[in-house]
Design a protein around this motif. Structure first.
Motif, PDB file in Angstrom:
ATOM      1  N   VAL A 252      32.899  -2.581  73.944  1.00 36.11           N
ATOM      2  CA  VAL A 252      34.171  -2.408  73.242  1.00 36.11           C
ATOM      3  C   VAL A 252      35.111  -1.613  74.145  1.00 36.11           C
ATOM      4  O   VAL A 252      34.760  -0.531  74.634  1.00 36.11           O
ATOM      5  CB  VAL A 252      33.981  -1.688  71.894  1.00 36.11           C
ATOM      6  CG1 VAL A 252      35.323  -1.464  71.202  1.00 36.11           C
ATOM      7  CG2 VAL A 252      33.046  -2.495  70.993  1.00 36.11           C
ATOM      8  N   VAL A 253      36.308  -2.155  74.376  1.00 38.52           N
ATOM      9  CA  VAL A 253      37.232  -1.545  75.324  1.00 38.52           C
ATOM     10  C   VAL A 253      38.631  -1.464  74.720  1.00 38.52           C
ATOM     11  O   VAL A 253      38.903  -2.030  73.653  1.00 38.52           O
ATOM     12  CB  VAL A 253      37.290  -2.365  76.638  1.00 38.52           C
ATOM     13  CG1 VAL A 253      35.930  -2.412  77.320  1.00 38.52           C
ATOM     14  CG2 VAL A 253      37.797  -3.785  76.361  1.00 38.52           C
ATOM     15  N   ALA A 254      39.521  -0.787  75.418  1.00 37.88           N
ATOM     16  CA  ALA A 254      40.928  -0.738  75.014  1.00 37.88           C
ATOM     17  C   ALA A 254      41.577  -2.098  75.246  1.00 37.88           C
ATOM     18  O   ALA A 254      41.108  -2.913  76.035  1.00 37.88           O
ATOM     19  CB  ALA A 254      41.670   0.340  75.818  1.00 37.88           C
TER      20      ALA A 254
ATOM     21  N   TRP B 102      40.744  -5.278  77.865  1.00 40.67           N
ATOM     22  CA  TRP B 102      40.378  -6.611  77.359  1.00 40.67           C
ATOM     23  C   TRP B 102      41.307  -7.670  77.951  1.00 40.67           C
ATOM     24  O   TRP B 102      40.866  -8.745  78.362  1.00 40.67           O
ATOM     25  CB  TRP B 102      40.463  -6.634  75.834  1.00 40.67           C
ATOM     26  CG  TRP B 102      40.210  -8.003  75.253  1.00 40.67           C
ATOM     27  CD1 TRP B 102      39.014  -8.527  74.909  1.00 40.67           C
ATOM     28  CD2 TRP B 102      41.191  -9.018  74.982  1.00 40.67           C
ATOM     29  NE1 TRP B 102      39.159  -9.810  74.433  1.00 40.67           N
ATOM     30  CE2 TRP B 102      40.486 -10.140  74.478  1.00 40.67           C
ATOM     31  CE3 TRP B 102      42.575  -9.097  75.123  1.00 40.67           C
ATOM     32  CZ2 TRP B 102      41.145 -11.315  74.095  1.00 40.67           C
ATOM     33  CZ3 TRP B 102      43.230 -10.265  74.758  1.00 40.67           C
ATOM     34  CH2 TRP B 102      42.514 -11.365  74.247  1.00 40.67           C
ATOM     35  N   LEU B 103      42.608  -7.345  78.013  1.00 40.98           N
ATOM     36  CA  LEU B 103      43.587  -8.303  78.510  1.00 40.98           C
ATOM     37  C   LEU B 103      43.331  -8.635  79.972  1.00 40.98           C
ATOM     38  O   LEU B 103      43.451  -9.790  80.391  1.00 40.98           O
ATOM     39  CB  LEU B 103      44.994  -7.736  78.334  1.00 40.98           C
ATOM     40  CG  LEU B 103      46.157  -8.685  78.622  1.00 40.98           C
ATOM     41  CD1 LEU B 103      46.093  -9.915  77.735  1.00 40.98           C
ATOM     42  CD2 LEU B 103      47.485  -7.957  78.436  1.00 40.98           C
ATOM     43  N   GLU B 104      42.941  -7.651  80.741  1.00 41.53           N
ATOM     44  CA  GLU B 104      42.633  -7.888  82.160  1.00 41.53           C
ATOM     45  C   GLU B 104      41.445  -8.840  82.292  1.00 41.53           C
ATOM     46  O   GLU B 104      41.465  -9.781  83.104  1.00 41.53           O
ATOM     47  CB  GLU B 104      42.337  -6.552  82.847  1.00 41.53           C
ATOM     48  CG  GLU B 104      42.055  -6.678  84.341  1.00 41.53           C
ATOM     49  CD  GLU B 104      41.792  -5.333  84.996  1.00 41.53           C
ATOM     50  OE1 GLU B 104      41.406  -5.334  86.188  1.00 41.53           O
ATOM     51  OE2 GLU B 104      41.965  -4.294  84.323  1.00 41.53           O
ATOM     52  N   ALA B 105      40.396  -8.607  81.490  1.00 40.96           N
ATOM     53  CA  ALA B 105      39.218  -9.479  81.531  1.00 40.96           C
ATOM     54  C   ALA B 105      39.562 -10.887  81.041  1.00 40.96           C
ATOM     55  O   ALA B 105      39.081 -11.888  81.593  1.00 40.96           O
ATOM     56  CB  ALA B 105      38.098  -8.875  80.681  1.00 40.96           C
ATOM     57  N   ARG B 106      40.401 -10.940  80.002  1.00 40.91           N
ATOM     58  CA  ARG B 106      40.767 -12.253  79.454  1.00 40.91           C
ATOM     59  C   ARG B 106      41.567 -13.072  80.464  1.00 40.91           C
ATOM     60  O   ARG B 106      41.371 -14.287  80.604  1.00 40.91           O
ATOM     61  CB  ARG B 106      41.593 -12.074  78.169  1.00 40.91           C
ATOM     62  CG  ARG B 106      42.064 -13.378  77.540  1.00 40.91           C
ATOM     63  CD  ARG B 106      40.877 -14.218  77.086  1.00 40.91           C
ATOM     64  NE  ARG B 106      41.286 -15.565  76.670  1.00 40.91           N
ATOM     65  CZ  ARG B 106      41.272 -16.637  77.458  1.00 40.91           C
ATOM     66  NH1 ARG B 106      40.904 -16.519  78.733  1.00 40.91           N
ATOM     67  NH2 ARG B 106      41.622 -17.817  76.993  1.00 40.91           N
ATOM     68  N   LYS B 107      42.473 -12.436  81.213  1.00 44.68           N
ATOM     69  CA  LYS B 107      43.254 -13.147  82.215  1.00 44.68           C
ATOM     70  C   LYS B 107      42.374 -13.647  83.360  1.00 44.68           C
ATOM     71  O   LYS B 107      42.615 -14.727  83.910  1.00 44.68           O
ATOM     72  CB  LYS B 107      44.372 -12.250  82.745  1.00 44.68           C
ATOM     73  CG  LYS B 107      45.509 -12.037  81.756  1.00 44.68           C
ATOM     74  CD  LYS B 107      46.613 -11.201  82.357  1.00 44.68           C
ATOM     75  CE  LYS B 107      47.807 -11.068  81.417  1.00 44.68           C
ATOM     76  NZ  LYS B 107      48.885 -10.242  82.016  1.00 44.68           N
TER      77      LYS B 107
END
Length: 235
Positions: free
Chosen positions: A5-7, A11-16
């Motif tokens: 669980v992250v900020a 999460w957005l960085e990993a998703r991109k």
């Protein structure tokens, strides 16, 4: 336990990063589709005749007014009480696609080796209305390597998915594609079997974006969880 669980920004960085891979996969899938369309064709010389609710039909007749035809080889053999559960899972996706296929010059039918009366009985149970014909007494299923003669079961290798393997069951899944030219000649353009059908399963594609995915790793075999849609409990 949940995943890490992250900020939101992490999460957005990993998703991109994943999106970049998804886009590369989409481009590769587009390239594969182009290569599929560039395959050479085979002229159909043999005549096939099917039984349908409206009477007998030839392979050329299955096109209707379209120039392209997709045939799903549905696993329902003579004397079976019900069709294959996995084929039924896939068949639950057929009807919504039919008007869209027709809009792109494509006819679609399912074909099984069971007699028409047995097909119709199972169709009524499942509530389906897609075109479904019988090849009972015809060589169609055998020529497209989705049916195996009883005398060959366990005795010799047969062709399936463009390879030879031990014959273990009478019916196998697949899809075959045909084209008809202006002169009425029919050509076989493509066939796919086994996991080649996976992409047609919309429910699987939805599960692939769910947190647990298909959740099949601990099952006895892939699709062991699948039931006829009228046999699920607690759904």
């Amino acid at each position: 336990m949940p995943n890490k669980v992250v900020a939101r920004n992490e999460w957005l960085e990993a998703r991109k990063a994943l999106l970049a891979r998804e886009k590369a996969f989409s481009r590769e899938r587009d390239a594969l589709a182009r290569q599929r369309r560039e395959l050479p064709w085979v002229r159909m010389e043999k005549e096939y005749v099917f039984d349908g609710p409206d009477g007998k039909a030839t392979l050329a007749g299955l096109f209707g007014k379209k120039s392209q035809l997709i045939v799903y080889h549905f696993m329902l053999g003579p004397g079976w009480e019900a069709g294959c559960k996995s084929c039924s899972f896939l068949a639950d996706h057929f009807e919504g696609a039919l008007p869209h296929l027709a809009a792109r010059d494509v006819s679609f039918v399912a074909v099984s080796r069971a007699p028409l009366a047995e097909i119709e009985a199972f169709r009524r149970r499942m509530g389906w209305n897609f075109p479904w014909l019988s090849s009972h007494g015809d060589d169609f299923n055998f020529d497209f390597h989705v049916s195996v003669r009883k005398e060959d079961i366990g005795k010799r290798k047969v062709e399936y998915n463009f390879d030879l393997s031990e014959a273990r069951m009478e019916e196998l899944p697949g899809a075959s594609v045909f084209c008809k030219d202006e002169d009425g000649s029919v050509f076989h353009t493509y066939s796919t079997y086994a996991r080649g059908l996976d992409i047609m399963l919309g429910a699987y594609n939805w599960l692939d974006i769910a947190p647990k995915g298909r959740d099949e790793d601990k099952l006895e075999f892939t699709m062991a969880w699948v039931r006829h849609h009228d046999k699920y409990e607690n759904s």
